[in-house]
Motif scaffolding. Sequence first.
Motif, short mmCIF file in Angstrom:
data_model
loop_
_atom_site.label_atom_id
_atom_site.label_comp_id
_atom_site.label_asym_id
_atom_site.label_seq_id
_atom_site.Cartn_x
_atom_site.Cartn_y
_atom_site.Cartn_z
N SER A 81 -2.50 -17.22 -6.99
CA SER A 81 -2.53 -18.67 -7.18
C SER A 81 -1.12 -19.26 -7.14
CB SER A 81 -3.22 -19.03 -8.49
OG SER A 81 -4.58 -18.64 -8.47
N GLY A 82 -0.29 -18.74 -6.25
CA GLY A 82 1.05 -19.29 -6.06
C GLY A 82 2.09 -18.80 -7.04
N ARG A 83 1.70 -17.94 -7.99
CA ARG A 83 2.64 -17.45 -8.98
C ARG A 83 2.91 -15.96 -8.75
NH1 ARG A 83 0.39 -20.18 -14.64
NH2 ARG A 83 0.59 -22.37 -13.96
N ARG A 84 4.19 -15.62 -8.78
CA ARG A 84 4.56 -14.22 -8.57
C ARG A 84 3.96 -13.36 -9.68
NH1 ARG A 84 9.82 -11.33 -6.49
NH2 ARG A 84 9.73 -9.37 -7.63
N TYR A 85 3.31 -12.26 -9.26
CA TYR A 85 2.62 -11.40 -10.21
C TYR A 85 3.36 -10.08 -10.43
CZ TYR A 85 -1.50 -9.92 -12.82
OH TYR A 85 -2.35 -9.53 -13.83
N GLY A 86 3.88 -9.48 -9.38
CA GLY A 86 4.57 -8.22 -9.50
C GLY A 86 4.80 -7.59 -8.15
N ARG A 87 5.41 -6.41 -8.16
CA ARG A 87 5.76 -5.75 -6.90
C ARG A 87 5.05 -4.40 -6.79
NH1 ARG A 87 9.72 -1.71 -7.19
NH2 ARG A 87 10.52 -1.34 -9.30
N TYR A 88 4.99 -3.91 -5.55
CA TYR A 88 4.37 -2.62 -5.26
C TYR A 88 5.33 -1.77 -4.43
CZ TYR A 88 -0.19 -4.56 -6.59
OH TYR A 88 -1.23 -5.12 -7.28
N ARG A 89 5.27 -0.47 -4.67
CA ARG A 89 5.87 0.52 -3.77
C ARG A 89 4.92 1.71 -3.79
NH1 ARG A 89 11.12 4.34 -4.56
NH2 ARG A 89 11.32 5.02 -2.39
N CYS A 90 4.20 1.91 -2.71
CA CYS A 90 3.10 2.88 -2.72
C CYS A 90 2.81 3.35 -1.30
CB CYS A 90 1.84 2.24 -3.33
SG CYS A 90 1.37 0.66 -2.58
N ASP A 91 1.90 4.32 -1.20
CA ASP A 91 1.50 4.80 0.13
C ASP A 91 0.52 3.84 0.81
OD1 ASP A 91 3.09 6.99 0.07
OD2 ASP A 91 1.49 8.47 -0.11
N SER A 92 -0.35 3.24 0.02
CA SER A 92 -1.31 2.28 0.56
C SER A 92 -1.60 1.23 -0.50
CB SER A 92 -2.63 2.95 0.97
OG SER A 92 -2.43 3.89 2.00
N LEU A 93 -1.94 0.04 -0.05
CA LEU A 93 -2.36 -1.03 -0.96
C LEU A 93 -3.71 -1.53 -0.48
CD1 LEU A 93 -1.51 -2.64 -3.44
CD2 LEU A 93 -0.54 -4.35 -1.90
#
Length: 308
Positions: free
Chosen positions: A160-172
């Motif tokens: 909803s337009g607000r930054r939630y968090g980041r990912y670093r993974c093999d798949s999302l």
Amino acid sequence: MHDGKRIGLVLHPVRDCSGAAARVAAWTTTHDVELVAGADDVDRLSLQGVTPVDVEELATSVDGLIALGGDGTLLGAMRLVAAAPVPVLGVNFGRLGFLTEVEARELDSALTAMAEGRSTVEPRSCLVVRGPGWEAVAFNDVVLARVPGQGQVEGVLSVSGRRYGRYRCDSLIVSTPMGSTAYNYAAGGPVMSPGAEGLLVTPSAPMSGISRTIMVGPVEPLSLEITAGRPAMEVDGVHSGQCGPGDVLEVTTRPDAGLLVRIADSRAADRSRVKLSLLDLPLLPDELVELVPDELRPPPAPQPTQVD
């Protein structure tokens, strides 16, 4: 679908479903229903009693579809008519068939049930994924998958337009409730009832950032900005391109984008629960049969009578 005057067939691209298609053709002939299928399939399997049409006509002119294949065939049929949904009956000729309503041996009884009005239709939501100049729909999931040599999947999630968090993974994996038993489940995500609302975001083999599943409400749009890596994108398991740093994917939910046929007294839900519970066992498919409860096993095939 039992009131439809034009029914379409969507066939598995490799398996020979011509016998089942012939049974459907025989049924439509006796019920004053026209049966159509893609011209390539009609030619490939030499189908009789089936009118060949192009894909656009198949998608826009039928009152219902019968998908002969596995879950992938059913999902393809649902995507085909997502712009103007019609009921879709899934008939399993695949290995698992979590989503299909009936097994191949039950086709005749399913057709009879539909003709007699002993069937219902259940709506299903889909994901709408947008990028620069393109749009795709998915009824199971959208997956960003690591390409060997191209770096891990790295990105920033906003809801909803607000930054939630980041990912670093093999798949999302972004999954619908119906698709929660697919890659989402294999990656450790939860199983949702297909009648639930919302979507799931699950990382596979996370190295840092968000490491658990997030559930997002059905009216909350999400976006994912790729910050590193060049992941492949799969839509319902179909390779649909590659993303790179700076690309932003926008994902929303479209309710009632699909209509699944349900047959009265079907054992599809029972079968799916059994199949799901057996996935983690270290056994081959033939060995799993012994673990299936007797009441869920198909009746034995009649033995031919020997004449002396």
